[in-house]
Design an enzyme around this catalytic site. Structure first.
Site, PDB file in Angstrom:
ATOM      1  N   MET A  30      11.278  36.552  11.672  1.00 56.61           N
ATOM      2  CA  MET A  30      11.505  35.221  12.249  1.00 56.61           C
ATOM      3  C   MET A  30      10.218  34.706  12.891  1.00 56.61           C
ATOM      4  SD  MET A  30      15.413  35.150  13.518  1.00 56.61           S
ATOM      5  CE  MET A  30      15.170  35.931  15.094  1.00 56.61           C
ATOM      6  N   GLU A  35       2.760  43.392  16.813  1.00 56.71           N
ATOM      7  CA  GLU A  35       2.363  44.658  16.178  1.00 56.71           C
ATOM      8  C   GLU A  35       3.531  45.335  15.442  1.00 56.71           C
ATOM      9  OE1 GLU A  35      -0.271  47.168  14.803  1.00 56.71           O
ATOM     10  OE2 GLU A  35      -0.814  45.368  15.936  1.00 56.71           O
ATOM     11  N   HIS A  37       5.831  43.823  13.655  1.00 56.92           N
ATOM     12  CA  HIS A  37       5.850  43.201  12.330  1.00 56.92           C
ATOM     13  C   HIS A  37       4.675  43.719  11.481  1.00 56.92           C
ATOM     14  CE1 HIS A  37       7.772  39.854  14.823  1.00 56.92           C
ATOM     15  NE2 HIS A  37       8.718  40.169  13.952  1.00 56.92           N
ATOM     16  N   GLN A  61      22.240  33.092  12.533  1.00 55.66           N
ATOM     17  CA  GLN A  61      22.408  34.334  13.288  1.00 55.66           C
ATOM     18  C   GLN A  61      22.320  34.127  14.800  1.00 55.66           C
ATOM     19  OE1 GLN A  61      18.972  36.189  11.228  1.00 55.66           O
ATOM     20  NE2 GLN A  61      18.481  37.073  13.206  1.00 55.66           N
ATOM     21  N   GLN A 148      13.252  49.878  13.003  1.00 55.17           N
ATOM     22  CA  GLN A 148      14.328  50.612  13.673  1.00 55.17           C
ATOM     23  C   GLN A 148      14.717  49.944  14.993  1.00 55.17           C
ATOM     24  OE1 GLN A 148      13.840  54.932  14.478  1.00 55.17           O
ATOM     25  NE2 GLN A 148      15.296  54.505  16.141  1.00 55.17           N
ATOM     26  N   MET A 184       8.177  46.353  21.368  1.00 51.09           N
ATOM     27  CA  MET A 184       7.628  45.018  21.107  1.00 51.09           C
ATOM     28  C   MET A 184       8.713  44.123  20.560  1.00 51.09           C
ATOM     29  SD  MET A 184       3.818  45.464  19.860  1.00 51.09           S
ATOM     30  CE  MET A 184       2.690  46.471  20.806  1.00 51.09           C
ATOM     31  N   SER A 186       9.505  39.612  19.870  1.00 47.58           N
ATOM     32  CA  SER A 186       9.069  38.216  20.046  1.00 47.58           C
ATOM     33  C   SER A 186       9.615  37.672  21.354  1.00 47.58           C
ATOM     34  CB  SER A 186       9.566  37.360  18.877  1.00 47.58           C
ATOM     35  OG  SER A 186       9.165  37.932  17.656  1.00 47.58           O
TER      36      SER A 186
HETATM   37  P1  AMP Z   1      12.351  39.590  13.859  1.00 46.88           P
HETATM   38  O1  AMP Z   1      11.172  38.709  13.591  1.00 46.88           O
HETATM   39  O2  AMP Z   1      12.576  39.888  15.302  1.00 46.88           O
HETATM   40  O3  AMP Z   1      13.585  39.157  13.112  1.00 46.88           O
HETATM   41  O4  AMP Z   1      11.975  41.000  13.226  1.00 46.88           O
HETATM   42  C1  AMP Z   1      11.587  41.124  11.898  1.00 46.88           C
HETATM   43  C2  AMP Z   1      11.530  42.579  11.538  1.00 46.88           C
HETATM   44  O5  AMP Z   1      10.581  43.239  12.388  1.00 46.88           O
HETATM   45  C3  AMP Z   1      12.879  43.291  11.734  1.00 46.88           C
HETATM   46  O6  AMP Z   1      13.057  44.224  10.683  1.00 46.88           O
HETATM   47  C4  AMP Z   1      12.668  43.981  13.049  1.00 46.88           C
HETATM   48  O7  AMP Z   1      13.463  45.137  13.213  1.00 46.88           O
HETATM   49  C5  AMP Z   1      11.200  44.359  12.974  1.00 46.88           C
HETATM   50  N1  AMP Z   1      10.670  44.615  14.308  1.00 46.88           N
HETATM   51  C6  AMP Z   1      10.792  43.813  15.403  1.00 46.88           C
HETATM   52  N2  AMP Z   1      10.235  44.405  16.473  1.00 46.88           N
HETATM   53  C7  AMP Z   1       9.776  45.617  16.052  1.00 46.88           C
HETATM   54  C8  AMP Z   1       9.109  46.704  16.692  1.00 46.88           C
HETATM   55  N3  AMP Z   1       8.802  46.683  17.983  1.00 46.88           N
HETATM   56  N4  AMP Z   1       8.789  47.783  15.941  1.00 46.88           N
HETATM   57  C9  AMP Z   1       9.098  47.828  14.626  1.00 46.88           C
HETATM   58  N5  AMP Z   1       9.720  46.838  13.966  1.00 46.88           N
HETATM   59  C10 AMP Z   1      10.058  45.747  14.664  1.00 46.88           C
END
Ligand code: AMP
Length: 281
Positions: A30, A35, A37, A61, A148, A184, A186
């Site tokens: 998103m 880091e 991502h 969502q 994870q 980490m 967003s």
């Molecule tokens: P998001 O942009 O929050 O929807 O996350 C996109 C992808 O990045 C999802 O698969 C998240 O699980 C992964 N992600 C977000 N934060 C982390 C993190 N700190 N460590 C590893 N993967 C992450």
């Protein structure tokens, strides 16, 4: 790196690549990249010929009182970061394109998506499942990379892929943390400086739970109580849930004997944070 906004164009790029026998690794996000991502992009780079990252803040969502409107958006900064990671395609569709006028199809993954996050965010996982299914149809990856950090999401997506027979291998990468243990996210940028300090309580509570289990405590309720008590010492923290579950079924565990996952959701002011620790002991 090429930026693609059109679904049709994304599909034909993917078809061409696959026609030439290339593997596509896909990282759905998103945006507001960090880091965590990047670690997914690097994992995709290592395993696949081409890397596609999508940035799409998926309205489906988010609940009506959640942070959809104010979710951090930084298309230019994100594109620059993706270029540095040697991403091949940055896919940034519009909400109108992903949800065409008159759309009616929903996907529910139940009961996996009902508990934990689902109990506090009704319809969240239906929104996630729908967008992931759509994105898989458009990007046509052989492998997709998830963090994870969003543990329940990984379980729901694995189920979705099995149930709908998507020919996509799901790869789950470890949670990337700040030096003090905070996962980490967003959403961490919403935190004030006191909030940021208070947010350390999540990782500390999970470490406490892990240590107790390692030391032989087997009563899940007792471990959970200790974790809860620890979090309650932090005045800025409000607990949504602290759970100890089976890693695949996500059912609450009473007596800890095999692998378990510690999952928690805590609000620090208006910022809702989630984290988890998988214990294979
Ligand atoms: P998001 O942009 O929050 O929807 O996350 C996109 C992808 O990045 C999802 O698969 C998240 O699980 C992964 N992600 C977000 N934060 C982390 C993190 N700190 N460590 C590893 N993967 C992450």
């Amino acid at each position: 790196m090429k930026i693609i906004k059109s679904i049709r164009q994304m599909q034909s790029w993917a078809e061409q690549r696959r026609g030439r026998g290339k593997t596509i690794g896909f990282v759905p996000t998103m945006g507001a990249l960090h880091e965590g991502h990047h670690s997914l992009m690097r994992a995709a780079r290592r395993r696949c010929d081409a890397v596609v990252v999508s940035i799409f803040v998926n309205p489906a969502q988010f609940g009506p009182n959640e942070d959809y409107a104010r979710y951090p958006r930084d298309a230019k900064g994100d594109a620059a970061l993706c270029r540095l990671e040697k991403v091949d395609i940055l896919f940034m569709p519009t909400a109108e394109a992903i949800y065409p006028e008159g759309h009616q199809t929903t996907i529910s993954v139940k009961p996996l998506g009902d508990g934990l996050e689902g109990a506090f965010r009704p319809n969240h996982f239906s929104g996630v499942a729908a967008v992931v299914a759509k994105l898989f149809q458009i990007v046509k990856p052989q492998m997709a990379f998830f963090g994870q950090k969003d543990y329940q999401q990984t379980v729901v997506i694995r189920r979705l892929v099995q149930d709908l027979h998507f020919p996509v291998k799901i790869i789950v990468c470890p949670t990337v943390r700040e030096k003090d243990g905070l996962a980490m996210s967003s959403r961490n940028r919403y935190l004030s400086s006191e909030g940021r300090r208070a947010a350390r309580v999540l990782f500390k509570a999970m470490q406490l739970g892990r240590d107790q289990i390692r030391e032989g405590k087997r009563n899940a309720a007792a471990v959970r109580n200790e974790m809860t008590r620890w979090i309650r010492q932090e005045p800025l923290a409000k607990i949504d849930y602290v759970a100890i579950t089976h890693p695949e079924t996500l059912e609450e565990v009473l007596h800890i004997k095999g692998p378990v996952v510690l999952l928690l959701a805590v609000r620090i002011g208006k910022t809702r944070l989630i984290d988890n620790l998988l214990l294979k002991h």
